[in-house]
Design an enzyme around this catalytic site. Sequence first.
Site, short mmCIF file in Angstrom:
data_model
loop_
_atom_site.label_atom_id
_atom_site.label_comp_id
_atom_site.label_asym_id
_atom_site.label_seq_id
_atom_site.Cartn_x
_atom_site.Cartn_y
_atom_site.Cartn_z
N ASP A 50 0.85 -1.19 0.00
CA ASP A 50 0.00 0.00 0.00
C ASP A 50 0.89 1.24 0.00
O ASP A 50 1.66 1.47 0.94
CB ASP A 50 -0.91 0.00 1.23
CG ASP A 50 -1.82 1.21 1.27
OD1 ASP A 50 -2.74 1.28 0.45
OD2 ASP A 50 -1.58 2.09 2.11
N ASP A 81 -9.17 0.93 2.86
CA ASP A 81 -9.05 1.48 1.50
C ASP A 81 -10.27 1.11 0.67
O ASP A 81 -10.79 1.94 -0.10
CB ASP A 81 -7.78 0.94 0.83
CG ASP A 81 -6.52 1.52 1.42
OD1 ASP A 81 -6.62 2.46 2.23
OD2 ASP A 81 -5.43 1.02 1.10
N THR A 97 -2.67 6.75 -4.29
CA THR A 97 -1.47 7.44 -3.82
C THR A 97 -0.22 6.98 -4.58
O THR A 97 0.67 7.79 -4.85
CB THR A 97 -1.27 7.19 -2.32
OG1 THR A 97 -1.29 5.78 -2.06
CG2 THR A 97 -2.36 7.85 -1.51
N THR A 98 -0.14 5.70 -4.93
CA THR A 98 1.02 5.22 -5.68
C THR A 98 1.04 5.85 -7.07
O THR A 98 2.09 6.28 -7.56
CB THR A 98 1.00 3.69 -5.80
OG1 THR A 98 0.98 3.12 -4.49
CG2 THR A 98 2.22 3.18 -6.53
#
Length: 512
Positions: A56, A381, A89-90
């Site tokens: 994550d 998430d 976010t990645t």
Amino acid sequence: MFILDEDSERTAGRDAQQANIAAGKAIAEAVRTTLGPQGMDKMLVSDSGDVVITNDGATILSEMDIEHPAAQMLVDVADEQEAALGDGTTTAAILTGELLSAAEEFLDQDLHPRTIVEGYWEVERIAADAIDDCILDDDEFGEESLQQAVESAMTGKGTGSVAVDALAGTIIEAVERVDDDGTADRDAIAVEARTGRSASATEVVDGVLADADPVRDGMPERVDDATVAVIDGDLEQREPGVDTEYAISTDEQLSTAVAAEEETLVGYAESLATAGVDVAFVTGDIADRTASALASRGILAFEDVDGDAAAVAAATGASQVPGADEVEAGDPGSAGAIAVEAAGDDSVVRIEAGAGEPRATVVVRGSTEHALDEIERTVNDGIDVAVAAYNRREVVPGGGMVEVAVAERLREAAAGVEGRRQLAVEAAAEAFDAVPRALARSAGEDPIDTLVELRAANREGRAGLVIDGDVTVADPVEHGVLDPAAVKRESVRSAVEVATMILRIDDVISAD
């Protein structure tokens, strides 16, 4: 003449820009290989020996011991996106690194940072329009699309032995239980993590779970159709506001003092009983004599529930009051049932079907602490993604299809951008291509060949990288690979925001 302290350090001009860009690119590289359902995990070890294993992106960034201020800016923005939407976010980190890399080449060619920044602002606008054009039509969006979006967000993360579709179904059930006129409140869904069983035992509770034990044995363990009071204070003998001493010289005076204290402590229980309260949640302490009086009146009571008081009040519709004598007819809440249940060596209180706001709790199970931590992160998430898709009813094809579409739109629009800003827009197209390349690399495919195939397939229709045993270029919608449009928009916004903030810095001054 000295203006700064002699211990201060200053990095200015091109050196400052290079250092900040290098820090941002380093963060992007740290998470690049975690992207996608076949992304690799990272093992993070703290100074105390605590171990976190995850892929994550937000967790990796938050757990890293980052000192560089420019890198910390990227982490802060990633944290904001994670808190708001739970995903992307990645992708945002990768886009940021690529935008900074492109800007670095322009700076080497003496292109002014302001020109690059203005070009990236154009990129954000063009990308947002391209994402909107990728949103599925209303007739394509439905319950199945919501399920697929949640599954896509969770696939590849640590879900243990339980199937992703089962967890996604549990999450959607929780979201639907807190539906209020077609909108789900993310804050109304809590997640409770417990070890001791496999992840397949994860379930949804219609209501709230509070970590508390009854203050006294003999109290009922279940109350149906309960009237509930939430007291923000103590049910103990009140201490005087100033230091006071009482001189007691006779047995009669002692008896009077004891009787007065008894009347106060029993009076709390009597006030609650008079108000018709069946269950009391108290944020502070309950005196033993009060607890005994409550038990004798059949009232179930809990103390030290400060962390759960707000949720209990919201779920039951109770007003938080400062004392038992202020629980009036309009203040108590109600619940269909309140039950004390065993949870390992401790107890939890289950509050079901309250009269207040709709509430749901996802009880996440895991066989070990490490497995449970990762499943809990994945479920949180998934809930964020489910709420975003449920409330907005906007999803887009996944598998890198959106990024390919945005890149193509940027190339087409660059010719219409005036001046040197056009260079920044063209370079940003290459930055968006980095996302499908990273997906291909994580899946063990050649990134260049895959990108070429994706571009060609999208000119003829709708195509993304679909990973289902084999890796194929196909229509993501037909294979159930979907993402909330809000996640894509926020990833672009975050990437442009961080990149432009870093590019506008030309002086770094640090002091002890």
